[in-house]
Design an enzyme around this catalytic site. Structure first.
Site, mmCIF file in Angstrom:
data_model
loop_
_atom_site.group_PDB
_atom_site.id
_atom_site.type_symbol
_atom_site.label_atom_id
_atom_site.label_comp_id
_atom_site.label_asym_id
_atom_site.label_seq_id
_atom_site.Cartn_x
_atom_site.Cartn_y
_atom_site.Cartn_z
ATOM 1 N N HIS A 1 7.673 -2.810 -16.580
ATOM 2 C CA HIS A 1 8.501 -1.785 -15.927
ATOM 3 C C HIS A 1 9.890 -1.903 -16.532
ATOM 4 C CE1 HIS A 1 10.140 0.286 -12.156
ATOM 5 N NE2 HIS A 1 11.225 -0.242 -12.679
ATOM 6 N N ASP B 1 6.431 -5.266 -11.915
ATOM 7 C CA ASP B 1 6.637 -3.854 -11.569
ATOM 8 C C ASP B 1 7.491 -3.643 -10.327
ATOM 9 O OD1 ASP B 1 6.061 -1.151 -12.418
ATOM 10 O OD2 ASP B 1 5.212 -0.960 -10.429
ATOM 11 N N LEU C 1 -1.339 -1.337 -3.964
ATOM 12 C CA LEU C 1 -2.225 -1.305 -2.792
ATOM 13 C C LEU C 1 -1.519 -1.771 -1.530
ATOM 14 C CD1 LEU C 1 -5.660 -2.453 -4.271
ATOM 15 C CD2 LEU C 1 -4.943 -0.163 -3.606
ATOM 16 N N ASN D 1 3.738 -6.575 -6.438
ATOM 17 C CA ASN D 1 4.920 -6.558 -5.561
ATOM 18 C C ASN D 1 4.551 -6.358 -4.093
ATOM 19 O OD1 ASN D 1 4.164 -3.915 -6.045
ATOM 20 N ND2 ASN D 1 6.256 -3.127 -6.027
ATOM 21 N N HIS E 1 -2.358 1.109 -12.941
ATOM 22 C CA HIS E 1 -1.070 0.988 -12.250
ATOM 23 C C HIS E 1 -1.156 1.532 -10.825
ATOM 24 C CE1 HIS E 1 3.518 0.865 -12.976
ATOM 25 N NE2 HIS E 1 3.267 0.765 -11.685
ATOM 26 N N ASP F 1 0.647 5.150 -11.051
ATOM 27 C CA ASP F 1 1.730 4.500 -10.298
ATOM 28 C C ASP F 1 1.630 4.881 -8.821
ATOM 29 O OD1 ASP F 1 3.888 3.001 -9.570
ATOM 30 O OD2 ASP F 1 5.382 4.142 -10.681
#
Lengths: 377, 346
Positions: A128, A101, A12, A43, A9, A254
């Site tokens: 998520h 996510d 980047l 995302n 998770h 995350d």
């Protein structure tokens, strides 16, 4: 010496938000944190929702990343929650899972269809869980601390109703459901029940959800703002218990880099998330291994073996016929976390100045040393 | 001696500090009422009012309080400023700070906005209302009014009725009144009175009659239409009927009950007109006392600033954010060394 750590998770930020992080700096941050494989969330801008984007990430990673990067595709086109993304095409060129996510697929019917479809390609869903109507514009965990600070609260139900919904959908579709960044005691109860019923689910927890409570928000430092929010003491204890019992299979960071301007601002306006790749190892060792909540081997399982199982990749163990992804950690070394030493482009961490033990000395990716004596090569 | 750089909330004031402010406000009230008695103690200092939300009372009260003390007071008209060009709060703050402003009174729609400014700048920051968090000067003037009329705060029953969830006035009053030993009881629709308020030391009444039973003080709160995201109560008609305070209800309270309201009032919704203008109402005293309280606060904060004047003159230019943060730490260190402490957010 442990098998190279795997983080399922990571954000980047490339393409679209290169001012926060790039594939290059994000992978360097991962290497410094002891990770040899990272999965990047879709995302970005544009969203990773088709095979062209997946190819782009893979090419960029091949050229610039110093660790293995596995892209995750989105569930719906442009993460808009309306039509399915090109899941099949993306699977063909190589994604390790699908995820929306940053939010949930609000339409339960569509989510069910996505699950049915993803199962055919043997992709796990990295889920998520957050019901935005229940979040209702809140910016920290609802409860006594929120009452004290005058911030609008996010109730635990905002997470739990989605977890419950998607577990039920996973049961009926048979897809493998991986629940991202679980943060409440109630969520764990649902997951425990799901596992008892033999539903194919797994769960991850982030280091900040077992290392910090909502009380850290006092002072309105936006580096304590994340989604899901920091929770109560009982929830933090439940996370540790869940790790111990094995209800939680994976520790994932995350990793969510944000620019200082997005954090040094009004709390309610600030962006959600913190950088996590470079603090996961010391926090895990200090908070879980040293107090005896996890044995060192159990911790390695959650940092490497179980993530490899989830992604269905031949990693996460040290044995002869595998590629040489190896991390070497000095578990005794004591130091203070310094955000300015991070390789990540962003410095948004609430752990600045925290005393911890456990330092990554070497990270070896595919037989090549990328971190030597704690420094990038 | 006063020891805080900023006034961010009642939560981080001690009982003694509240008493110092209330005591000084008595003196200031006498000054403000008689122009010839005004002393202009703060003539060397200036203040900027920075209001991101609309205000009549608080803004003019700050402005006049400053002027009665001889301060130079300017207003940054947010609507006509660079804020409209998208300048962030922190950049606006940096800009004002560099111009040498001594006191910033800020109202902002987001919780913690004054704390953000206070952390990052040298000026003393006064919270004139932040989001759903605190409105400390309002609570102080409310306590001052109660003290003036009742001669005590301890052991009084204060009922706060209405939209507690969105009210910074209610929260500051809960912090303040409980510190001063009063019993605070909250009433209103359950959607607007979160049960977590109990953890702040207030009681939650099951209905309005229970809340105001034997009360010494009743505070009405405005139903804040602009904060309403809908669905919290059916409509104003039903609200007025079920939760509004009218004459018959008032009979349940003590005979000498005080009716207070931070204003602006929705006449006929939270309070009926006959109560607003009735014999128990001290709503206009509150307005007058607001100026006295703000004079006291400005006096204390500028008094505190005198102790580090030398440092203040060597203003540091911002090189980068990180550099700035280090400078601020140094600055706050200086403040502490000069026998002062900063607000406890550091």
């Amino acid at each position: 010496m442990v098998p190279g750590l795997i983080d399922v998770h990571v954000h980047l930020r490339e393409p679209g938000f290169e001012y926060k992080e790039t594939i290059e700096t994000g992978s360097q941050s991962a290497a410094k944190g002891g990770f040899t494989t990272i999965c990047c969330m879709p995302n970005t801008k544009p969203v990773i929702d088709n095979e062209i984007m997946v190819e782009y990430i893979k090419l960029k990673a091949e050229r610039e990343a110093c660790v293995h990067v596995l892209p995750i595709g989105s569930i719906t086109k442009n993460q808009a929650g309306e039509e399915l993304a090109n899941i099949g095409k993306m699977a063909e060129v190589g994604i390790c899972g699908i995820s929306e996510d940053g939010k949930s697929v609000e339409n339960a019917g569509l989510m069910k269809k996505a699950m049915l479809y993803a199962k055919m390609f043997e992709l796990p869903i990295l889920d998520h869980c957050e019901d935005l109507n229940l979040v209702g514009g809140g910016s920290m965990n609802a409860g006594d601390t929120a009452a004290l600070l005058g911030l609008k609260g996010i109730p635990v139900e905002a997470e739990e109703v989605m977890i419950a919904r998607d577990i039920l959908l996973a049961e009926s579709t048979g897809v493998h459901l991986h629940l991202c960044h679980v943060s409440t005691k109630g969520s764990l109860d649902f997951i425990r029940l799901a596992k008892q019923r033999g539903i194919s689910v797994s769960a991850e927890v982030c280091p900040h959800h077992f290392a910090l409570t909502e009380e850290a928000v006092d002072g309105y430092d936006a580096n304590t703002k994340m989604s899901p929010p920091l929770r109560s003491k009982e929830d933090v204890e439940a996370m540790k218990q869940g790790l111990k019992e094995g209800i939680i299979d994976i520790i994932a960071t995350d990793h969510a880099p944000h620019h200082v301007d997005e954090k040094n601002c009004e709390y309610e306006k600030a962006a959600n998330g913190i950088v996590g790749l470079e603090t996961a190892v010391p926090l895990g060792i200090t908070e879980l291994v040293e107090p005896g909540i996890l044995t060192p081997m159990q911790w390695v399982e959650k940092m490497s073996t179980n993530p490899a199982k989830l992604l269905n990749i031949k990693k996460g163990t040290l044995q002869e016929d595998r590629i040489a992804d190896i991390t070497i950690i000095d578990p005794k070394q004591e130091y203070e976390i310094d955000v300015y030493s991070f390789a990540s482009k962003s410095k948004n961490s609430p752990f600045h100045g925290r005393k911890v033990r456990g330092k990554v000395l070497y990270t070896i990716v595919d037989g090549k040393i990328v971190v030597d004596q704690g420094e990038l090569v | 001696m006063w020891s805080k750089k900023d006034l961010l909330g009642i939560r981080n004031l001690s009982k003694e500090e509240i008493q110092i402010i209330l005591e000084l406000a008595k003196e200031k009230k006498a000054q403000m009422q008689k122009p010839l008695r005004r002393k202009h103690e703060c003539v060397l200092y200036n203040m900027i009012t920075l209001f991101y939300e609309n205000s009549t009372r608080t803004k003019m009260s700050f402005t006049l309080a400053g002027k009665y003390l001889g301060m130079q007071v300017s207003d940054l008209g947010v609507q006509t400023s660079s804020v409209n060009k998208g300048e962030s709060l922190i950049d606006t703050g940096f800009t004002l700070d560099q111009m040498g402003v001594d006191v910033i009174a800020i109202r902002h729609s987001m919780t913690g906005a004054p704390h953000l400014l206070a952390k990052n700048m040298k000026a003393s920051v006064i919270n004139a209302g932040d989001g759903t968090n605190e409105h400390p000067t309002q609570a102080l003037l409310d306590m001052f009014t109660i003290l003036e009329k009742k001669n005590q705060i301890e052991n009084l029953k204060v009922a706060i009725v209405g939209d507690i969830a969105h009210s910074r006035v209610a929260r500051s009053n809960i912090f303040g009144l409980t510190k001063m030993g009063a019993k605070v009881v909250l009433g209103g629709p359950p959607t607007l009175v979160p049960s977590s308020m109990k953890s702040l030391g207030a009681e939650i009444a099951k209905d309005i009659p229970t809340a105001i039973q034997e009360a010494d003080v009743i505070m009405g709160l405005r139903i804040q239409k602009e904060r309403q995201k809908g669905g919290l109560f059916p409509d104003l008609r039903e609200y007025a009927h079920c939760f509004g305070i009218h004459k018959e209800l008032l009979a349940l309270a003590k005979p000498d009950v005080l009716i207070m309201h931070p204003g602006p009032v929705n006449r006929g919704v939270e309070l009926t007109t006959e109560i607003i203008d009735g014999e128990h109402s001290v709503i206009y005293d509150q307005v007058e006392n607001g100026v006295a309280i703000r004079m006291a606060i400005l006096h204390l904060l500028t008094e505190g600033r005198k102790n580090y004047e030398n440092f203040d003159q060597t203003r540091i230019y911002y090189r980068s954010f990180y550099q700035e943060r280090r400078d601020m730490r140094y600055f706050n260190q200086e403040w502490q060394n000069s026998s002062c402490t900063t607000t406890n957010i550091f």
